[in-house]
Design a protein around this motif. Structure first.
Motif, PDB file in Angstrom:
ATOM      1  N   ASN A   6      41.495  -3.871  72.047  1.00  0.00           N
ATOM      2  CA  ASN A   6      40.770  -3.710  73.303  1.00  0.00           C
ATOM      3  C   ASN A   6      39.793  -2.542  73.177  1.00  0.00           C
ATOM      4  OD1 ASN A   6      42.495  -1.581  73.255  1.00  0.00           O
ATOM      5  ND2 ASN A   6      43.442  -1.974  75.254  1.00  0.00           N
ATOM      6  N   TYR A   7      39.367  -2.274  71.925  1.00  0.00           N
ATOM      7  CA  TYR A   7      38.449  -1.176  71.664  1.00  0.00           C
ATOM      8  C   TYR A   7      37.573  -1.531  70.463  1.00  0.00           C
ATOM      9  CZ  TYR A   7      42.068  -0.184  68.175  1.00  0.00           C
ATOM     10  OH  TYR A   7      42.976  -0.296  67.157  1.00  0.00           O
ATOM     11  N   GLU A   8      36.420  -0.926  70.394  1.00  0.00           N
ATOM     12  CA  GLU A   8      35.530  -1.072  69.249  1.00  0.00           C
ATOM     13  C   GLU A   8      35.628   0.198  68.412  1.00  0.00           C
ATOM     14  OE1 GLU A   8      33.689  -3.639  68.253  1.00  0.00           O
ATOM     15  OE2 GLU A   8      34.482  -4.868  69.903  1.00  0.00           O
ATOM     16  N   TRP A   9      35.745   0.018  67.096  1.00  0.00           N
ATOM     17  CA  TRP A   9      35.946   1.194  66.244  1.00  0.00           C
ATOM     18  C   TRP A   9      35.501   0.906  64.816  1.00  0.00           C
ATOM     19  CZ3 TRP A   9      39.861   1.988  62.294  1.00  0.00           C
ATOM     20  CH2 TRP A   9      39.896   3.298  61.803  1.00  0.00           C
ATOM     21  N   ASP A  10      34.844   1.889  64.191  1.00  0.00           N
ATOM     22  CA  ASP A  10      34.452   1.816  62.788  1.00  0.00           C
ATOM     23  C   ASP A  10      34.857   3.132  62.136  1.00  0.00           C
ATOM     24  OD1 ASP A  10      33.041   1.919  60.281  1.00  0.00           O
ATOM     25  OD2 ASP A  10      31.726   0.335  61.027  1.00  0.00           O
ATOM     26  N   TYR A  11      35.761   3.059  61.169  1.00  0.00           N
ATOM     27  CA  TYR A  11      36.343   4.279  60.593  1.00  0.00           C
ATOM     28  C   TYR A  11      35.329   5.114  59.824  1.00  0.00           C
ATOM     29  CZ  TYR A  11      36.775   3.583  55.479  1.00  0.00           C
ATOM     30  OH  TYR A  11      36.533   3.480  54.138  1.00  0.00           O
ATOM     31  N   ARG A  12      34.189   4.543  59.486  1.00  0.00           N
ATOM     32  CA  ARG A  12      33.210   5.270  58.676  1.00  0.00           C
ATOM     33  C   ARG A  12      32.522   6.394  59.425  1.00  0.00           C
ATOM     34  NH1 ARG A  12      29.830   0.211  56.606  1.00  0.00           N
ATOM     35  NH2 ARG A  12      30.286  -0.379  58.771  1.00  0.00           N
ATOM     36  N   TRP A  13      32.441   6.297  60.758  1.00  0.00           N
ATOM     37  CA  TRP A  13      31.767   7.367  61.499  1.00  0.00           C
ATOM     38  C   TRP A  13      32.378   7.659  62.861  1.00  0.00           C
ATOM     39  CZ3 TRP A  13      28.641   3.093  59.902  1.00  0.00           C
ATOM     40  CH2 TRP A  13      28.526   2.082  60.846  1.00  0.00           C
TER      41      TRP A  13
ATOM     42  N   VAL B   5      42.902   9.200  58.113  1.00  0.00           N
ATOM     43  CA  VAL B   5      42.272   8.330  57.114  1.00  0.00           C
ATOM     44  C   VAL B   5      40.967   7.816  57.710  1.00  0.00           C
ATOM     45  CG1 VAL B   5      42.584   6.320  55.622  1.00  0.00           C
ATOM     46  CG2 VAL B   5      44.562   7.697  56.293  1.00  0.00           C
ATOM     47  N   LEU B   6      39.906   8.581  57.485  1.00  0.00           N
ATOM     48  CA  LEU B   6      38.596   8.272  58.035  1.00  0.00           C
ATOM     49  C   LEU B   6      37.522   8.516  56.973  1.00  0.00           C
ATOM     50  CD1 LEU B   6      38.973  10.143  61.458  1.00  0.00           C
ATOM     51  CD2 LEU B   6      39.065   7.662  61.141  1.00  0.00           C
ATOM     52  N   ARG B   7      36.370   7.891  57.155  1.00  0.00           N
ATOM     53  CA  ARG B   7      35.150   8.107  56.366  1.00  0.00           C
ATOM     54  C   ARG B   7      35.185   7.477  54.981  1.00  0.00           C
ATOM     55  NH1 ARG B   7      35.001   9.255  60.966  1.00  0.00           N
ATOM     56  NH2 ARG B   7      34.553  11.283  61.877  1.00  0.00           N
ATOM     57  N   THR B   8      36.341   7.455  54.316  1.00  0.00           N
ATOM     58  CA  THR B   8      36.420   6.981  52.935  1.00  0.00           C
ATOM     59  C   THR B   8      37.831   6.493  52.632  1.00  0.00           C
ATOM     60  OG1 THR B   8      35.970   7.599  50.620  1.00  0.00           O
ATOM     61  CG2 THR B   8      36.967   9.281  52.040  1.00  0.00           C
ATOM     62  N   LEU B   9      38.016   5.858  51.470  1.00  0.00           N
ATOM     63  CA  LEU B   9      39.299   5.248  51.096  1.00  0.00           C
ATOM     64  C   LEU B   9      40.241   6.319  50.546  1.00  0.00           C
ATOM     65  CD1 LEU B   9      37.967   1.988  49.367  1.00  0.00           C
ATOM     66  CD2 LEU B   9      38.594   2.345  51.762  1.00  0.00           C
TER      67      LEU B   9
END
Length: 493
Positions: free
Chosen positions: A363-370, A396-400
């Motif tokens: 129920n949310y929009e999310w992109d871990y890269r930014w 755990v954000l921005r990169t693997l």
């Protein structure tokens, strides 16, 4: 690091260390260890489950707990570490009846001395560090940077650069490296279907691709790809050094036969990028994979049920899987996930297919890269979670970002540790879930970190370009931060 109320005092520890110096044969694992411990108190994550009630907790305790005659168990009280002096005195009196320390006794002593002192600067580059790994015997250390450099350091010669590799045809960054078991060859991957191999054993220090040395290209693409160019996120040597396994951006797992010089197996393993692959044990039969489709899968090369069909699936992450590390016993492994958790898995709990309730509606929009992880998602739990335990606290954000079991030789694998987007390294107790240490130094995400297989030394590498060493007890000068930083473009994977 946690010692509890019966913390070792200076006199006791000094006596213990003098005994260790006099009797250097107390165990092979501890022959080069010395120092005085410090305690900073452990922290239990409020989100964590109660102490792990599973077979692996008993196995871990057996591998890292002292002989019962050394310990004094008090019913209803938390079991505290046994004094080093008490154990040395017990050995002198032959409490165990063996006349020597067992491997578990050694691990109990050595695992208390965590590599938390420092850090001390190993190297500093003007580009992001993506990969950092010790060789199996700990004599070499490999670091891969976004700016096309891969450096191999000789640990036993004061961290001298043994090989300075300038990568060929690099696309975006060095995504992964792997050193062959005989330590003669290194492969490196980038966002390309070509994996390059370098002769580590050659006498040349400067290894510029196809200028000072040939970096042979291993082509993972095929005519079926129709010219589509994919990237490789993860590559690993098999235990016998004859094969490579790789995970790619075309949702596939590849196995490359080095003797035949060709791809021997390709399977469309997931429905999104395969970020991580590894062998489950030394046999090379079982392959583990993790993907942005949130799934961990097990592949048995001895009995492929059907094309692109795994031996089993493990469900529990709510977001993509960034890294997998096997315990090496063919049963247990851990995975880092973009849902900000590490999960512990038992392969025997896998299901034959994806459970019907796998898809969890967002129920949310999310992109871990930014973007930061949504607050409303932090307490969500997968309705079909098959994991044994979950560990929280790092980001755990921005990169693997990668995670690992601590070394078997010196700790009995009683800890797990990980880098973090908040510029730190986190160490967790496997059984209790306690955060036993948080190492802070870097100013950018710590994508990778690695614990020496025998000594209390840990190396962390970060997007700030620093490669630093944490030790117990530690020595030398603290690292000097460079004021010169190259402006970084805001692209991630």
């Amino acid at each position: 690091m946690y010692f509890g109320p019966s913390e070792i005092d200076a006199d006791e520890m000094g006596y213990a260390m003098s005994r260790l110096e006099i009797e250097a044969d107390f165990c092979d694992a501890g022959k080069d260890f010395c120092g005085v411990g410090s305690s900073s108190g452990s922290q239990r994550s409020s989100e964590h489950l109660p102490d792990l009630d599973h077979e692996i907790s008993q196995v871990t305790k057996l591998r890292s707990s002292p002989h019962q005659r050394f310990s004094r168990e008090v019913p209803g009280r938390h079991q505290l570490p046994v004094s080093t002096v008490r154990m040395l005195a017990g050995r002198e009196s032959n409490f165990s009846g063996r006349g020597r320390f067992s491997a578990a006794d050694c691990c109990h002593m050595l695992s208390r001395y965590l590599p938390v002192k420092g850090p001390w600067l190993v190297d500093q580059m003007n580009s992001r560090a993506y990969v950092s790994q010790f060789s199996t015997d700990g004599s070499l250390f490999i670091a891969g940077f976004q700016g096309s450099h891969i450096r191999i350091y000789n640990v036993e010669k004061g961290w001298k650069v043994q090989k300075d590799i300038l990568a060929k045809s690099l696309r975006w960054t060095v995504t992964d490296t792997s050193l062959s078991p005989d330590q003669r060859n290194l492969v490196y991957a980038s966002m390309s279907p070509i994996v390059h191999i370098v002769d580590v054993g050659s006498g040349t220090t400067e290894s510029h691709a196809n200028v000072t040395e040939i970096h042979d290209g291993l082509d993972f693409s095929s005519d079926e790809d129709g010219g589509y160019s994919f990237g490789i996120f993860s590559v690993k040597f098999s235990t016998d050094g004859r094969e490579l396994v790789a995970g790619s951006s075309d949702d596939s797992i590849y196995v490359y036969d080095l003797e035949a010089n060709r791809v021997s197996l390709r399977t469309v393993a997931h429905t999104s990028d395969v970020n991580t692959v590894c062998f489950a044990d030394e046999s090379g039969h079982l392959i583990l994979s993790g993907s942005d489709d949130n799934l961990c899968k097990v592949w048995d090369r001895r009995c492929f049920i059907g094309r692109d069909k795994p031996a089993g699936v493990l469900v529990g992450h709510l977001e993509g899987v960034t890294f997998i590390d096997s315990r090496g016993d063919g049963r247990y492994f851990i995975s880092n996930g973009k849902d900000q958790t590490i999960k512990l898995w038992d392969i025997r709990k896998m299901s034959s297919g994806v459970p019907a309730r796998h898809e969890v509606l967002r129920n949310y929009e999310w992109d871990y890269r930014w973007m930061d992880y949504p607050t409303e998602a932090r307490d969500l739990k997968h309705p079909s979670d098959q994991s044994v335990s979950t560990y929280k606290g790092h980001s755990v954000l921005r990169t693997l970002i990668r995670c690992y079991f601590s070394p078997a030789h010196s700790t009995g694998q009683k800890y797990i540790y990980t880098g973090s987007n908040d510029s730190s390294v986190y160490i967790y107790d496997l059984v209790s879930g306690d955060k036993v240490a948080v190492l802070k130094h870097h100013t950018s995400p710590v994508r990778d970190c690695n614990w020496h297989p025998h000594y209390p030394t840990l190396i962390s590498s970060s997007w700030d370009g620093d490669l630093v060493r944490w030790e117990f007890p530690g020595s030398g000068e603290a690292p000097i931060m460079s004021k010169k930083r190259v402006r970084r473009r805001h692209f991630y994977y």
